[in-house]
Design a protein around this motif. Structure first.
Motif, PDB file in Angstrom:
ATOM      1  N   UNK A  61      14.680  -1.423  -7.406  1.00  0.00           N
ATOM      2  CA  UNK A  61      15.239  -1.983  -6.169  1.00  0.00           C
ATOM      3  C   UNK A  61      14.961  -1.062  -4.986  1.00  0.00           C
ATOM      4  N   UNK A  62      15.112   0.241  -5.201  1.00  0.00           N
ATOM      5  CA  UNK A  62      14.817   1.197  -4.130  1.00  0.00           C
ATOM      6  C   UNK A  62      13.350   1.123  -3.727  1.00  0.00           C
ATOM      7  N   UNK A  63      12.455   1.007  -4.707  1.00  0.00           N
ATOM      8  CA  UNK A  63      11.027   0.887  -4.403  1.00  0.00           C
ATOM      9  C   UNK A  63      10.758  -0.407  -3.652  1.00  0.00           C
ATOM     10  N   UNK A  64      11.456  -1.484  -4.033  1.00  0.00           N
ATOM     11  CA  UNK A  64      11.286  -2.759  -3.333  1.00  0.00           C
ATOM     12  C   UNK A  64      11.659  -2.615  -1.863  1.00  0.00           C
ATOM     13  N   UNK A  65      12.823  -2.021  -1.578  1.00  0.00           N
ATOM     14  CA  UNK A  65      13.248  -1.879  -0.184  1.00  0.00           C
ATOM     15  C   UNK A  65      12.360  -0.909   0.579  1.00  0.00           C
ATOM     16  N   UNK A  66      11.921   0.145  -0.094  1.00  0.00           N
ATOM     17  CA  UNK A  66      11.000   1.091   0.538  1.00  0.00           C
ATOM     18  C   UNK A  66       9.676   0.405   0.865  1.00  0.00           C
ATOM     19  N   UNK A  67       9.178  -0.398  -0.068  1.00  0.00           N
ATOM     20  CA  UNK A  67       7.913  -1.107   0.155  1.00  0.00           C
ATOM     21  C   UNK A  67       8.072  -2.169   1.237  1.00  0.00           C
ATOM     22  N   UNK A  68       9.239  -2.811   1.271  1.00  0.00           N
ATOM     23  CA  UNK A  68       9.473  -3.825   2.299  1.00  0.00           C
ATOM     24  C   UNK A  68       9.396  -3.206   3.690  1.00  0.00           C
ATOM     25  N   UNK A  69      10.026  -2.038   3.862  1.00  0.00           N
ATOM     26  CA  UNK A  69       9.945  -1.362   5.156  1.00  0.00           C
ATOM     27  C   UNK A  69       8.512  -0.962   5.480  1.00  0.00           C
ATOM     28  N   UNK A  70       7.803  -0.505   4.471  1.00  0.00           N
ATOM     29  CA  UNK A  70       6.427  -0.063   4.676  1.00  0.00           C
ATOM     30  C   UNK A  70       5.522  -1.242   5.021  1.00  0.00           C
TER      31      UNK A  70
END
Length: 199
Positions: A61-70
């Motif tokens: 989930x953290x990677x998903x949100x990090x990737x979404x911002x990126x």
């Protein structure tokens, strides 16, 4: 007949695994204690496996949100720094998981499983990369840290592999691709011929 049975036995491969852990060999009094046995039982319990799975899902989930911002180009240097520290602490949590498993399981038994070898390699590589990222002397970009995070999330695929439905889907796709290989080869050859001809 006995000769053939002997040949069958000799054809088998035997692995000699050290079944006593380091703690059992070096500190037998500690190993025999009730607290250590409770610790080993906890590490090998289903509750601990579920906790590690929950940690991996939380990391995903953290990677998903990090990737979404990126991907939305909404990340700032402060958010990139924050996500880097989040990944650093996830790597430390995975290192703690690895240390607990190695303390409770003999190394030979742990390394006998391919999934455990993969987990060991990915965890150690990511810890080294995270420590280099946190070090002010070495510059590792947040993008590089993000790529290693995605590598670590491959552990989730191993968990999905335990689900029967996922295995059926993967086997079906593999069978379809194997059956389509001649057709795909023909399409590639025709496409290559058309591009070589300049059409």
């Amino acid at each position: 007949r006995e000769f053939m049975e002997l040949c069958d036995v000799l054809a088998c491969e035997y692995k000699v695994l050290r079944t006593r852990s380091y703690v059992e060999r070096a500190h037998p009094a500690l190993f025999a204690g009730a607290r250590w046995q409770a610790f080993v039982a906890l590490v090998h319990s289903g509750a601990y496996a579920r906790a590690v799975t929950a940690l991996m899902v939380l990391n995903a989930c953290a990677v998903f949100f990090e990737s979404r911002d990126d991907l939305n180009d909404t990340d700032t240097p402060a958010s990139t720094e924050l996500w880097g520290w989040v990944e650093f602490w996830f790597s430390m949590a995975y290192l703690l998981d690895l240390a607990l498993k190695l303390a409770a399981t003999p190394l030979d038994v742990y390394l006998d499983d391919v999934k455990n070898r993969f987990d060991l390699c990915v965890t150690l590589v990511f810890v080294v990369v995270s420590v280099y990222w946190a070090s002010p002397l070495v510059g590792i970009t947040a993008d590089m840290l993000h790529y290693f995070t995605i590598l670590r999330l491959l552990r989730l695929l191993a968990l999905l592999g335990r689900l029967r439905a996922f295995r059926v889907i993967v086997a079906s796709v593999a069978n379809i691709l194997a059956a389509c290989a001649p057709v795909l080869g023909l399409i590639f050859c025709i496409s290559f011929a058309w591009s070589a001809a300049g059409v």
